[in-house]
Design an enzyme around this catalytic site. Structure first.
Site, PDB file in Angstrom:
ATOM      1  N   THR A  93      -2.976 -10.442  24.145  1.00  0.00           N
ATOM      2  CA  THR A  93      -2.104 -11.615  24.233  1.00  0.00           C
ATOM      3  C   THR A  93      -1.439 -11.913  22.899  1.00  0.00           C
ATOM      4  O   THR A  93      -0.249 -12.198  22.834  1.00  0.00           O
ATOM      5  CB  THR A  93      -2.919 -12.838  24.714  1.00  0.00           C
ATOM      6  OG1 THR A  93      -3.501 -12.519  25.985  1.00  0.00           O
ATOM      7  CG2 THR A  93      -2.049 -14.069  24.842  1.00  0.00           C
ATOM      8  N   ASN A 114       5.371 -13.723  23.911  1.00  0.00           N
ATOM      9  CA  ASN A 114       4.749 -12.392  23.870  1.00  0.00           C
ATOM     10  C   ASN A 114       5.294 -11.425  24.922  1.00  0.00           C
ATOM     11  O   ASN A 114       4.652 -10.452  25.280  1.00  0.00           O
ATOM     12  CB  ASN A 114       3.227 -12.501  23.929  1.00  0.00           C
ATOM     13  CG  ASN A 114       2.710 -13.083  25.223  1.00  0.00           C
ATOM     14  OD1 ASN A 114       3.457 -13.315  26.167  1.00  0.00           O
ATOM     15  ND2 ASN A 114       1.413 -13.322  25.273  1.00  0.00           N
ATOM     16  N   HIS A 117       3.895 -11.145  31.056  1.00  0.00           N
ATOM     17  CA  HIS A 117       2.702 -11.691  31.712  1.00  0.00           C
ATOM     18  C   HIS A 117       2.245 -10.640  32.702  1.00  0.00           C
ATOM     19  O   HIS A 117       3.064  -9.967  33.328  1.00  0.00           O
ATOM     20  CB  HIS A 117       3.030 -12.983  32.471  1.00  0.00           C
ATOM     21  CG  HIS A 117       1.989 -13.343  33.497  1.00  0.00           C
ATOM     22  ND1 HIS A 117       0.881 -14.095  33.188  1.00  0.00           N
ATOM     23  CD2 HIS A 117       1.869 -13.007  34.813  1.00  0.00           C
ATOM     24  CE1 HIS A 117       0.130 -14.217  34.284  1.00  0.00           C
ATOM     25  NE2 HIS A 117       0.710 -13.572  35.276  1.00  0.00           N
TER      26      HIS A 117
END
Length: 140
Positions: A93, A114, A117
């Site tokens: 993550t 980031n 998902h």
């Protein structure tokens, strides 16, 4: 090994930088096949519903705001051990802790932005897929 499906989102930080193709290529290179894909702009209600499990967490408001800040690409991926394989190619993550060559190490801007998902279990994959896709939209 069983063929399974998992769910993926290419997040606003990545779509903003035109990384959809590069990220999808990494997923496909890892042996995952895109069996459904659509580019959407999540509503606040969709983001709150999708991330409802985090509603009581301090980062919930920021997460929702980020996820509605621009378009996302929601995808259904299929392959051998798709959930684990997707999580492996995504990386940790926090991109600072992600392995070299992973999506997050390569493309993520921060722990919040980031880039992707992915479902954390086969059970959640089904819930997440059903949230965004009708069965007839998934073509295996």
């Amino acid at each position: 090994m069983a063929t399974e499906r998992t769910f993926s989102i290419i997040k606003p930080d990545a779509t903003r930088r035109n990384l959809t193709g590069a990220i999808t290529a990494k997923l496909e290179e890892a042996g995952l096949r895109v069996v459904a894909s659509k580019r959407i702009h999540m509503t606040k209600e969709q983001a709150e519903g999708f991330y409802g499990v985090h509603r009581e967490r301090p980062f919930f408001g920021d997460l929702v705001s980020f996820m509605i800040s621009g378009p996302v690409v929601v995808q259904v991926l299929e392959g051998e051990n798709a959930v684990a394989r997707n999580r492996e190619v995504m990386g940790a993550t926090n991109p600072a802790n992600a392995d070299e060559g992973t999506i997050r190490k390569t493309f993520a801007e921060s722990i919040e932005a980031n880039s992707v998902h992915g479902s954390d279990s086969a059970e959640n994959a089904k819930i997440e897929i059903d949230f965004f896709f009708k069965p007839e939209e998934i073509v295996g």
